[in-house]
Design an enzyme around this catalytic site. Sequence first.
Site, short mmCIF file in Angstrom:
data_model
loop_
_atom_site.label_atom_id
_atom_site.label_comp_id
_atom_site.label_asym_id
_atom_site.label_seq_id
_atom_site.Cartn_x
_atom_site.Cartn_y
_atom_site.Cartn_z
N GLU A 920 0.86 -1.20 0.00
CA GLU A 920 0.00 0.00 0.00
C GLU A 920 0.89 1.24 0.00
OE1 GLU A 920 -2.59 -0.70 3.36
OE2 GLU A 920 -3.31 -2.58 2.48
N GLU A 1099 -8.00 5.08 4.75
CA GLU A 1099 -7.78 4.28 3.54
C GLU A 1099 -7.77 5.18 2.32
OE1 GLU A 1099 -7.56 0.92 3.31
OE2 GLU A 1099 -8.26 0.17 5.24
#
Length: 1216
Positions: A920, A1099
Amino acid sequence: MSKLKVIPEKSLTSNSRIVGLLAQLEKINTESTESDAARHVTSKILHLAQSQEKTRREMTAKGSTGVEVLLSTLENTKDLQTALNVLSILVELLSGGGGRRANVLVSRGGSQILLQLLVNVSKESPPHEELMVQIHSILAKIGPKDKKFGVKARINGTLNITLNLVKQNLQNHRLVLPCLQLLRVYSTNSVNSVSLGKNGVVELMFKIIGPFSKKNSGLMKVALDTLAALLKSKTNARRAVDRGYVQVLLTIYVDWHRHDSRHRNMLIRKGILQSLKSVTNIKLGRKAFIDANGMKILYNTSQECLAVRTLDPLVNTSSLIMRKCFPKNRLPLPTIKSSFHFQLPVIPVTGPVAQLYSLPPEVDDVVDESDDNDDIDLEAENETENEDDLEQNFKNDDIETDINKLKPQQEPGRSIEELKIYEHLFPELVDDFQDYDLISKEPKPFVFEGKIHGPIIVPTAGEEASGNSDILRKGLVMKENRPPKGDEGDEKPALMDLAKEDVKDNDRTLQEQLGDQNRTLPSVHGLNNDIVKALDRITLQTIPSQSAPGVKKDHGLPLTVLSCTRACPHVSTCGNILFEGRTVHLGKLCCTGVETEDDEDSESNSSLEQTSVEIPDGPTLHDPDLYIEIVKNTKSVPEYSEVAYPDYFGHAPPPFKEPILERPYGVQRTKIAQDIERLIHQSDVIDRVVYDLDNPNYIIPEEGDVLKFNSKFESGNLRKVIQIRKNEYDLILNSDINSNHYHQWFYFEVSGMRLGVAYRFNIINCEKSNSQFNYGMQPLMYSVQEALNARPWWIRMGTDICYYKNHFSRSSVAAGGQKGKSYYTMTFTVNFPHKDDVCYFAYHYPYTYSALQMHLQKLESAHNPQQIYFRKDVLCETLSGNSCPLVTITAMPESNYYEHICQFRNRPYVFLSARVHPGETNASWVMKGTLEYLMSNNPTAQSLRESYIFKIVPMLNPDGVINGNHRCSLSGEDLNRQWQSPNPDLHPTIYHAKGLLQYLAAVKRLPLVYCDYHGHSRKKNVFMYGCSIKETVWHTNDNAASCDVVEDMGYRTLPKVLSHIAPAFCMSSCSFVVEKSKESTARVVVWREIGVQRSYTMESTLCGCDQGKYKGLQIGTRELEEMGAKFCVGLLRLKRLTSPLEYNMPSSLLDFENDLIESSCKVTSPTTYVLDEDEPRFLEEVDYSAESNDELDIELVENAGDYEPSAQEEVLSDSE
């Protein structure tokens, strides 16, 4: 379609004709008078029902007793004509009004009455044909609306009545048709299906569908639909296979394909395919399909259908069947465990790593593990509720319902004595600043506000100091005044000589060599291939270390890059200081060499000037030399000695927008068809290994038209490459170290490409069951030639992108008990912009551990110590010996007076962390935006520093990042599932990060906010997950319990503020539900154990945005960094909103109930849920499904993009 208006009860006036007739009929029923009257009244009602829609509406309106009266008459009458009249009325009522009228009939007990009537009529010999036709027609319509219909039919014994009727009346199509329709309804119940199968229904269906005939096509269509429903039962499917019916179905399909030239019988052809689809759900069926040459038959017929768009359902269903039947293979690897091994200091007793260490060697063998070895079907009732009921009664077992577990309970965890080891990381709490010169007369200038006007982003391209700008300008002038191309041939020998001199001449400085280059080598267009090959991989091992003093460190490669758009490969060696001890190699530097595009020179000139002119005088945050220095101290398991050029050159956000890619219609099935061709035309497959980490002795291809690959650099991930066709390559990713899965992150180099060639790349061992690659996301590409031409940026690249299940799988043992675990293919096609370039591909914008360390060093050296309090400590060492940095940022106290020191020490803490999941990378770019904003001279940033003390762990998983993992650390575990009880030996970064928070709790300095930055691969926008007891209870539909909970709503303030100020942020995607499966994540543990109310996961999408200012655009580093800066601004707003002096909270920020309604969604696991409208509906819906849709009929695939993960897949979930 507009719904028919329902007439309310009061509108049924007493003078209405139909009401009067129904009243008469009801009276006749109660008085049991002669049948003539009933026959007469029902006849009149039938006439009205046939002629007036108004009558039909009135009879089924809410409050009307019409249906009850009719059913009562039907139940009690002994008169044949009256029964026929009532049945005809019911047929008329069901002819319109959608499913609502059928529901009315079911709710009034119609199913039971009609089934009983069917039994009674069947006792007559022979049974009355007209009655049978009508009863079966009505039951076939109302059966699907009655969720207990299958059980009722079986109990009443009507299954065999209907079946025998068909057997005895095969030529009577008028009677057989409704009987078949009812058999189809019976068959939706698995127990009924098996029972019918035992009585010969499958054989009977094959008698009806028989050889090709255009007569009675309607009957054949219904028979095929019934057969498809019956064959969903494994018992019936086995029966069909045993009798050779798979071959029969294929033969019939080919017949219809040939004869139906005008495509008028597409539904029959689709029905045959649906039956094939059902029978191939079992292993025996798939084997029979392959043995009957089904792959080739369906491939050829579907290719012939492609030209006619209306035949798409046939093409799509054929594609699904072929994908399902494609023989399962293991991946072409010696083992699916990672190529790299790291010996752990402690082997866990339980968990995935313990399981991995105990696996037998043959575990990677793949077998088709479908469950058709069961001898009998599941006998349990399979009475599935209809969709409406399912949605109403939707329950998610993962949501925590125990209020006691939900209530935060601060647990010290470790004693205050144990926690004292963290005192040295909090000097700001004890420092009296007596030795500091705090009153600054001339503060150091630091003009860095995140607004970049040139390539100065970390990592960025650009020169390292403003002092180089004169050389830059000279370089530009030299570039403009270079000799004409005609002179280039004469210069070739000089280039080779210079390459040799680089190694031999220890006394010449880099500056002199650069000068020589500018004088004698204005261009390298004339380079031949041999020279390019010779200079392909220049390392620093050949240069003796004694020559180091002769090289000036002040000037790096980017200087050369910017002074000549056609820089020479050999100069790269001069740009690096010569290491002592460990060596680092730079990868191939491209040179377009033999052929060039004439018009490109003018383009690169103008863009070069533009880029150079815009470079501001402030300090840059990318330093190639410093980067190389840091890489030398970075420890990787494979002991990487190369540096990827994008990490060395740096990245600047491109000066153009990158819209979410629109996918051409039919692209996925085209790709799948090409995959199926491999099985059908095996001789066309090259099947040649061109890159292999597992076999160091593999032969690097010498041919000019074969691509060359590499991933042996920090964060690289590519394990093996197989050339399939001339321009098509299968790529296999490496597992996370000490794991045998988590394949998603990729980062690799490609070279040796040609112009005008479309190269197809297939990454064949992805694991998630759907991806944003199906919804407009593109992979990223970095061209070295473009970087040399002053365009040093990662760009979204690739066409014909799709993501789908393939025929590779792993055994259930290797998959951790997940049966028949299939892999997925992510495929994309690329046309490279330059010949013989060196290009890099990545899943998302790479951000290495070395880049972070360089970034922190540059920030530290550039800040004003009289204004900004900045500390960089080492939190701990990782398993492989890398340091995990801990950063503290706040404002210096105004003076060392007691009041100012008190204000300084009493600032609330904000604790931030990122990059616990290495794949990520967007989390690091958001963190970069936060760090740069906090260190900037922006007045808001100064206010923020004066308001809070920031403790930041910018990279929680350095080892995972360095070694190219996607999710785990070297322990083979997801570190974000270890917060409850981290092991200091296996999870040191988590153990000590939690320790810092426990220390703050112990000294009564609980952080105001904790936020962990993450990335999300299945959703768009940026959003937050938080923790709330009230909302968790609310989601369990226990509204009473929800009302009893008293909770401070402050946890919603920050996300609400961000939704107003950050364009990429989306409030409706936020969730504040606590789930059992997330109880060991940072967010939940910090909330529950440490007691931080505002504990969040933020997120960020890997794809792009579907709302706000960036709607329709893919996200880039500029937007991610902006989000990091906006998060800081949000914290300042939060302070103002929560300050006791300014507690007038705007009501819009806490509109709790409305927000819950706004964000209503199907919560499977609330942190992985997909909003109802998360992805738009597509024309080509089935094409967007990554699955082969074994269970769903194509017409039922509502939204293939909306993915709800299974429990087994929860381990692969992005969120947290």
